[in-house]
Design an enzyme around this catalytic site. Structure first.
Site: not given
Ligand code: OAD
Length: 237
Positions: A113, A140, A142
């Protein structure tokens, strides 16, 4: 979870999401304290928002960089970077844009991402990266305005990065997912893609979600704690 050793696998993918950085103090996106509860992504994290009000969007990313710089990688990040050094068959694929893996010493991290620390030019394609500065270049060479090199809502993933990630996944026989809700595509399809390649799937997450059933083993706990308890042992072998 059965005892596993990295030496028993040809290719191990560690696939991380926002939960990986939670113990460092970086907020997740969903769940309590999640960024998208506080900020409306339509106003801060999509191309249309940038075109409508670039200052507002840039200020949001500026605030995020500032907050992330105050956080430090935790023991789990360091375990992963040490494992990567010790066993050459480990690849980190992350959805995180915070650069924590790199700050802990991991190399060749595939950032699906993008990165908070990179800006890119839509005109000439150049990108500029600075892992230490809160203020990134605005223009940039450019002359065109730079935009954060982040995959915002509605953006496509960089084709080369996606291809590289999928290529690694095709050959992976152990897939360890850490701290992701599995709600954002195409990344959400990675665990299933790994399973179809014949990999064993391990989930590390504080709680179960809709994707948990596809994993062979689930470790309920904080990423840093589980990595230390289970995978820290790998460093001693
Ligand atoms: P989420 O915020 O959707 O999910 C976070 C996950 O981490 C959840 O399943 C929690 O249960 C788990 N969690 C929280 N604390 C934790 C810990 N200490 N140890 C282990 N697990 C834990 O985040 P992502 O799945 O990464 O995109 O979200 C995907 C994408 O959505 C991100 O990359 C972002 C967002 O929009 C961009 O920024 C481009």
């Amino acid at each position: 979870m059965p005892e596993i050793s990295p030496a028993d696998y040809d290719r191990i993918v560690v696939f991380t999401g926002a939960g990986m950085s939670a113990e460092s103090g970086v907020p997740t996106y969903r769940g309590s304290g999640g960024i998208w509860h506080e900020y409306d992504w339509e106003a801060f994290a999509c191309q249309q928002a940038f075109e409508t009000n670039p200052h507002k969007v840039l200020a949001f990313h500026h605030v995020r960089r500032k907050a992330v710089l105050q956080c430090k990688p935790h023991a789990g990040h360091f375990i992963l970077s040490q494992l990567e050094n010790k066993y050459k068959n480990i690849n980190i694929i992350t959805q995180n844009i915070d650069g924590m893996h790199q700050r802990a010493g991991s190399g060749d991290v595939i950032e699906l991402h993008g990165s908070l620390w990179r800006a890119r030019c839509e005109q000439c394609g150049k990108s500029m990266e600075d892992y230490t500065g809160v203020q990134l270049e605005k223009s940039c060479v450019c002359g065109y305005d730079l935009r954060p090199a982040i995959v915002w809502f509605g953006d496509s993933l960089d084709e080369n990065i996606l291809e590289e990630a999928l290529g690694i996944m095709e050959n992976c026989d152990l897939f360890i997912s850490i701290g992701t809700s599995g709600q954002v595509w195409p990344a959400a399809g990675f665990p299933m893609a790994a399973k179809q390649s014949g990999a064993i799937l391990i989930e590390i997450n504080t709680e179960a979600n809709e994707t948990s059933h596809i994993y062979d083993h689930s470790c309920r706990g904080k990423a840093g704690d589980v990595l230390m308890q289970v995978f820290g042992l790998w460093l001693e072998r």
